[in-house]
Design an enzyme around this catalytic site. Sequence first.
Site, PDB file in Angstrom:
ATOM      1  CB  CYS A   1      -1.250  15.091 -17.392  1.00  0.00           C
ATOM      2  SG  CYS A   1      -2.294  16.542 -17.666  1.00  0.00           S
TER       3      CYS A   1
ATOM      4  CD  GLN B   1      -2.497  -1.254   2.681  1.00  0.00           C
ATOM      5  OE1 GLN B   1      -3.450  -0.559   2.992  1.00  0.00           O
ATOM      6  NE2 GLN B   1      -1.980  -2.125   3.516  1.00  0.00           N
TER       7      GLN B   1
ATOM      8  CB  THR C   1      -1.396  -2.711   6.792  1.00  0.00           C
ATOM      9  OG1 THR C   1      -2.559  -1.945   6.411  1.00  0.00           O
ATOM     10  CG2 THR C   1      -1.752  -4.188   6.809  1.00  0.00           C
ATOM     11  CB  SER C   2      -4.298   0.352  10.476  1.00  0.00           C
ATOM     12  OG  SER C   2      -4.664   0.940   9.238  1.00  0.00           O
TER      13      SER C   2
ATOM     14  CG  HIS D   1      -3.163   2.492  -1.535  1.00  0.00           C
ATOM     15  ND1 HIS D   1      -3.122   2.415  -0.164  1.00  0.00           N
ATOM     16  CD2 HIS D   1      -4.341   1.901  -1.896  1.00  0.00           C
ATOM     17  CE1 HIS D   1      -4.225   1.801   0.286  1.00  0.00           C
ATOM     18  NE2 HIS D   1      -4.960   1.475  -0.749  1.00  0.00           N
TER      19      HIS D   1
ATOM     20  CB  ALA E   1       8.779  -4.410   9.382  1.00  0.00           C
TER      21      ALA E   1
ATOM     22  CG  ASP F   1       8.003   3.600   0.596  1.00  0.00           C
ATOM     23  OD1 ASP F   1       8.249   2.524   0.004  1.00  0.00           O
ATOM     24  OD2 ASP F   1       7.679   3.640   1.800  1.00  0.00           O
TER      25      ASP F   1
HETATM   26  P1  OAD Z   1      -1.603   3.012   9.007  1.00  0.00           P
HETATM   27  O1  OAD Z   1      -0.909   4.252   9.463  1.00  0.00           O
HETATM   28  O2  OAD Z   1      -3.079   3.007   9.003  1.00  0.00           O
HETATM   29  O3  OAD Z   1      -1.130   1.762   9.895  1.00  0.00           O
HETATM   30  C1  OAD Z   1       0.230   1.528  10.123  1.00  0.00           C
HETATM   31  C2  OAD Z   1       0.368   0.222  10.893  1.00  0.00           C
HETATM   32  O4  OAD Z   1       1.753  -0.067  11.029  1.00  0.00           O
HETATM   33  C3  OAD Z   1      -0.226   0.225  12.295  1.00  0.00           C
HETATM   34  O5  OAD Z   1      -1.011  -0.944  12.494  1.00  0.00           O
HETATM   35  C4  OAD Z   1       1.012   0.194  13.209  1.00  0.00           C
HETATM   36  O6  OAD Z   1       0.796  -0.516  14.438  1.00  0.00           O
HETATM   37  C5  OAD Z   1       1.996  -0.547  12.338  1.00  0.00           C
HETATM   38  N1  OAD Z   1       3.412  -0.290  12.626  1.00  0.00           N
HETATM   39  C6  OAD Z   1       3.985   0.819  13.150  1.00  0.00           C
HETATM   40  N2  OAD Z   1       5.327   0.695  13.224  1.00  0.00           N
HETATM   41  C7  OAD Z   1       5.616  -0.544  12.742  1.00  0.00           C
HETATM   42  C8  OAD Z   1       6.821  -1.270  12.526  1.00  0.00           C
HETATM   43  N3  OAD Z   1       8.012  -0.738  12.843  1.00  0.00           N
HETATM   44  N4  OAD Z   1       6.741  -2.516  11.999  1.00  0.00           N
HETATM   45  C9  OAD Z   1       5.539  -3.056  11.677  1.00  0.00           C
HETATM   46  N5  OAD Z   1       4.369  -2.411  11.843  1.00  0.00           N
HETATM   47  C10 OAD Z   1       4.397  -1.169  12.360  1.00  0.00           C
HETATM   48  O7  OAD Z   1      -1.005   2.670   7.561  1.00  0.00           O
HETATM   49  P2  OAD Z   1      -1.614   1.758   6.408  1.00  0.00           P
HETATM   50  O8  OAD Z   1      -2.357   0.606   6.971  1.00  0.00           O
HETATM   51  O9  OAD Z   1      -0.530   1.498   5.446  1.00  0.00           O
HETATM   52  O10 OAD Z   1      -3.282   5.517   1.527  1.00  0.00           O
HETATM   53  O11 OAD Z   1      -2.645   2.767   5.763  1.00  0.00           O
HETATM   54  C11 OAD Z   1      -3.378   2.415   4.616  1.00  0.00           C
HETATM   55  C12 OAD Z   1      -3.515   3.587   3.682  1.00  0.00           C
HETATM   56  O12 OAD Z   1      -4.055   4.717   4.382  1.00  0.00           O
HETATM   57  C13 OAD Z   1      -2.201   4.091   3.115  1.00  0.00           C
HETATM   58  O13 OAD Z   1      -1.758   3.350   1.991  1.00  0.00           O
HETATM   59  C14 OAD Z   1      -2.533   5.501   2.743  1.00  0.00           C
HETATM   60  C15 OAD Z   1      -3.392   5.919   3.909  1.00  0.00           C
HETATM   61  O14 OAD Z   1      -4.358   6.882   3.623  1.00  0.00           O
HETATM   62  C16 OAD Z   1      -2.782   6.133   0.423  1.00  0.00           C
HETATM   63  O15 OAD Z   1      -1.721   6.717   0.425  1.00  0.00           O
HETATM   64  C17 OAD Z   1      -3.647   6.022  -0.768  1.00  0.00           C
END
Ligand code: OAD
Length: 252
Positions: free
Chosen positions: A126, A100, A193-194, A118, A236, A103
């Site tokens: 554009c 997701q 991921t959350s 994503h 991770a 980067d």
């Molecule tokens: P979130 O910020 O919602 O969740 C991040 C998760 O990573 C949480 O569950 C943390 O507990 C966990 N976490 C934190 N540090 C960590 C580590 N060192 N190792 C492993 N896990 C760790 O991020 P996403 O689930 O990626 O959309 O969010 C989904 C989408 O929401 C993103 O892709 C973005 C955002 O809006 C777009 O950019 C389109």
Amino acid sequence: MSLPAALQLALTEARHIAVLTGAGMSAESGVPTFRDVRDGLWAKYDPMTLATEEAFAEEPDLVWAWYLRRAQLIRSVQPNAGHRALAELGTFKKVDVITQNVDDLHERAGSRVLSHVHGGLFDYRCFDCARPWQHDPEIPDEIPERVSPPRCRACGGWIRPGIVWFGEVLPRRAFEDAVEACSTCDIMLVVGTSGIVQPAGSLPFAALERGTPVIEVNPEESRLSDYVTHWWQGTAAEILPRVVTIARGQVD
Ligand code: OAD
């Protein structure tokens, strides 16, 4: 804490591993997550003013400057031990990375990424005619609050980052490939991921519904923790090198 023995065996024997990653994957590289209550990007900024088509149409200079700051940060950081472990795993197993994250840290660590569900921060195009813009924008050391986006050479429209913004549909092919990988893998890893954002958060269920084991790597409980086969609590960079050890059939 280690992985239960049955899952260690499944990991060692697996030939095809699907890995879904989220912002936590890059956290130890120094890229903030979205939903951390203190440092998360969406705790500090309102996504509706930065991550929608409407926001860009209304305030292109503000939105472009914000994404330039993110690009500057990502260019300045390095893949962490977790990214490197997944790349290593891919040298002796079939590994489909579905991320997701916008980067390029998986690629820089040496992984082949199956799907950027994503989009990609550096896949500029554009805003009007969607033609790709294959350049690196100039990023000043000090980025002002507002910077005009470059213009499309074909139609003169504003150039935007290749991210899927709120309200936009996911790139179809990337999502279909991700579903296919989760439906056919022998084991799935879900890292950092959350699980809140859909439809990406539904991908682990494509594996679970088929009885495929799903291992979650996350220091905190997530929306997925109650459903996965095993929640391996940790980060991770701590856990993924251990996954590689187990996948090689060595003792963790
Ligand atoms: P979130 O910020 O919602 O969740 C991040 C998760 O990573 C949480 O569950 C943390 O507990 C966990 N976490 C934190 N540090 C960590 C580590 N060192 N190792 C492993 N896990 C760790 O991020 P996403 O689930 O990626 O959309 O969010 C989904 C989408 O929401 C993103 O892709 C973005 C955002 O809006 C777009 O950019 C389109």
